[in-house]
Design an enzyme around this catalytic site. Structure first.
Site, short mmCIF file in Angstrom:
data_model
loop_
_atom_site.label_atom_id
_atom_site.label_comp_id
_atom_site.label_asym_id
_atom_site.label_seq_id
_atom_site.Cartn_x
_atom_site.Cartn_y
_atom_site.Cartn_z
N GLY A 117 0.81 -1.21 0.00
CA GLY A 117 0.00 0.00 0.00
C GLY A 117 0.84 1.26 0.00
O GLY A 117 0.42 2.29 0.51
N GLN A 154 -2.38 6.89 0.97
CA GLN A 154 -2.11 8.01 1.88
C GLN A 154 -1.06 7.64 2.92
O GLN A 154 0.01 8.26 3.01
CB GLN A 154 -3.40 8.44 2.59
N ALA A 214 -4.82 -2.81 1.27
CA ALA A 214 -6.14 -3.42 1.49
C ALA A 214 -7.15 -2.82 0.52
O ALA A 214 -6.89 -1.80 -0.10
CB ALA A 214 -6.61 -3.19 2.92
N GLN A 215 -8.31 -3.48 0.42
CA GLN A 215 -9.47 -2.80 -0.15
C GLN A 215 -10.06 -2.09 1.06
O GLN A 215 -10.73 -2.70 1.88
CB GLN A 215 -10.47 -3.81 -0.74
N SER A 258 -7.92 -1.61 12.08
CA SER A 258 -8.81 -0.46 11.92
C SER A 258 -9.80 -0.34 13.06
O SER A 258 -10.28 -1.34 13.60
CB SER A 258 -9.58 -0.59 10.60
N GLU A 268 -12.71 0.39 12.64
CA GLU A 268 -13.97 -0.17 12.15
C GLU A 268 -14.23 -1.55 12.73
O GLU A 268 -15.38 -1.99 12.79
CB GLU A 268 -13.95 -0.24 10.62
N TYR A 298 -15.65 -5.00 5.21
CA TYR A 298 -14.29 -4.51 5.44
C TYR A 298 -13.87 -4.75 6.88
O TYR A 298 -12.77 -5.26 7.15
CB TYR A 298 -14.21 -3.02 5.12
N LYS A 351 -10.90 -7.19 8.44
CA LYS A 351 -9.84 -6.68 9.31
C LYS A 351 -9.79 -7.45 10.64
O LYS A 351 -8.71 -7.65 11.20
CB LYS A 351 -10.06 -5.18 9.58
#
Length: 347
Positions: free
Chosen positions: A8, A12, A87-88, A130, A132, A153, A157
Site C-alpha cells: 500500500g 495516503q 487493502a481494499q 482499523s 472499524e 471490510y 480486518k
C-alpha cells in the site's frame, strides 16, 4: 542500513510512511499493482531512478492476492520490517464487493504472515488494523474492547487481526497490530468523506461544483492527522516486544461537524450547498468511534498534536492550492507552528 517493505505504498499512509522511513535512513521497498495508467502520484516526489547509486526507494509489482509473488519479494528483499497497509479499504465499497474485500484485506495478511514464517528470517511485521473492527461497541474503545464489526471490510480486518495474534503466539513472530482510528490528510483518497468534503468545498469556491452530496451526517468519528499516525506505526515496530496499540485523539466529531467546520472556515453556510443522497448510506452503520489511546501514550510516548479544527483547515487549504487558488492560510500557519521541522510534503 535497515530495509523496510511497505504494502500500500501508493496510498495516503504508505506515502507518508515511505517519507518517514527515508528520513530515518532506511532502504524502502514498496509493492504496487500493475496498471495501464500511472498510480504513483503520492510518491512521485520521492521517487528516483533505480540506476542512481544513491536511490533508496524501490518499487516492485505485486498483488496481495498473489501468494507466490509475495513469497518471492520477501525472499529476495529480505526486509527487516514489513508494514502491511495494503487493502481494499473503502468501507462503503466493501458492501458491494465483499468477496474481493475478504480475499485482499483478510487473506492478503495471511499470505504475508505465512511468507515470513517460511522465510525463517527475523522480520518485524506491522498490521494496519482499523477502528472499524470495533464497530457497534460503546465508546471510548481501547485494545480490550470486544470487536463488533459492521461491514465486510471490518470483518476482514478482524480476521486479519486474529491471524496476526495467532502467528505471534504460535510461531513466536514479531507481529504487531496498530488499531488506528480515522486519520486524514491532503493525500486522502477523493471518495473518502473528509476529502470529498474539502475537495467539494474547493470546487464550490472555484465555481466548478454547485452542490455536495453526502450520506449519513450523524456518524461520529475520531479524526486525526495521518503523518502523526505513521510515526505511531514506526514506534510500534521499534518496541522490544510485539503488541497491539490503539492510536486516536480521544475526541469524536460527526460528519456534520466536519462539514460545518470546513464551510465556516471558507465563510459559507454549509446548508445552502449540502444535499443527502441515500446511496451513500451503509446497510449497517457505525454510529460512534472514540479512541482510548492511553496505552500508546504510556508505552510508545505517542500523542497527537493536530486538533480536529486544525485538520479541517489543513485539508481545505491543500485542496484550494490543488485547484490553483490561494489557500486561506490558517492551515499552513498551523503546520509551521506545530511542525517546524516536518519531514513530509503537504500536497
Amino acid at each position: 542500513m535497515k530495509k523496510a517493505l511497505i504494502t500500500g505504498v501508493t496510498g495516503q499512509d504508505g506515502s507518508y510512511l515511505a517519507e518517514l522511513l527515508l528520513s530515518k535512513g532506511y532502504e524502502v521497498h514498496g509493492i504496487i499493482r500493475r496498471a495501464s495508467t500511472f498510480n504513483t502520484g503520492r510518491i512521485n516526489h520521492i521517487y528516483t531512478d533505480p540506476h542512481d547509486p544513491k536511490t533508496r526507494l524501490f518499487l516492485h509489482f505485486g498483488d496481495l492476492s498473489d501468494a507466490e509473488q509475495i513469497n518471492n519479494l520477501i525472499y529476495n528483499i529480505r526486509p527487516d520490517e514489513i508494514y502491511h497497509l495494503g487493502a481494499q479499504s473503502h468501507v462503503r465499497v466493501s458492501f458491494d464487493i465483499p468477496e474481493y474485500t475478504g480475499n485482499v484485506t483478510a487473506l492478503g495478511t495471511t499470505r504475508i504472515l505465512e511468507a515470513i514464517r517460511r522465510s525463517k528470517n527475523k522480520i518485524k511485521f506491522y498490521q494496519a488494523s482499523s477502528s472499524e473492527m470495533l464497530g457497534a461497541a460503546q465508546p471510548p474503545q481501547s485494545e480490550n474492547t470486544p470487536f463488533q464489526p459492521q461491514s465486510p471490510y471490518a470483518c476482514a480486518k478482524v480476521y486479519a487481526y486474529w491471524m496476526v495474534k495467532n502467528y505471534r503466539d504460535g510461531y513466536n513472530m514479531f507481529a504487531s497490530s496498530g488499531i488506528l482510528f480515522n486519520h486524514e490528510a491532503p493525500r486522502r483518497g477523493e471518495t473518502f468523506v473528509t476529502r470529498k468534503i474539502t475537495r467539494g468545498l474547493a470546487n464550490i469556491l472555484s465555481g466548478k461544483q454547485k452542490k455536495l452530496y453526502l450520506g449519513n451526517l450523524n456518524a461520529k468519528r475520531d479524526w486525526g492527522f495521518a503523518p502523526e499516525y505513521v510515526e505511531g506505526m514506526y514506534k510500534i515496530l521499534q518496541q522490544e516486544k510485539p503488541d497491539d496499540f490503539v492510536l486516536g485523539t480521544g475526541e469524536s466529531h460527526s460528519v456534520k461537524e466536519f462539514v460545518r467546520a470546513a464551510f465556516s472556515y471558507a465563510g459559507l453556510n454549509w446548508e445552502k450547498y449540502v444535499l443527502i443522497d441515500k446511496k451513500y448510506f451503509r446497510p449497517t452503520e457505525v454510529n460512534v468511534l472514540k479512541a482510548d489511546s492511553s496505552k500508546s501514550k504510556k508505552i510508545l510516548g505517542w500523542k497527537p498534536k493536530v486538533t480536529f479544527d486544525d485538520l479541517v483547515k489543513i485539508m481545505v487549504d491543500a485542496d484550494m492550492r490543488q485547484l490553483g487558488f490561494k489557500s486561506i492560510g490558517e492551515g499552513d500557519k498551523i503546520l509551521k507552528l506545530k511542525f517546524p521541522n516536518r519531514w513530509w510534503k503537504v500536497d
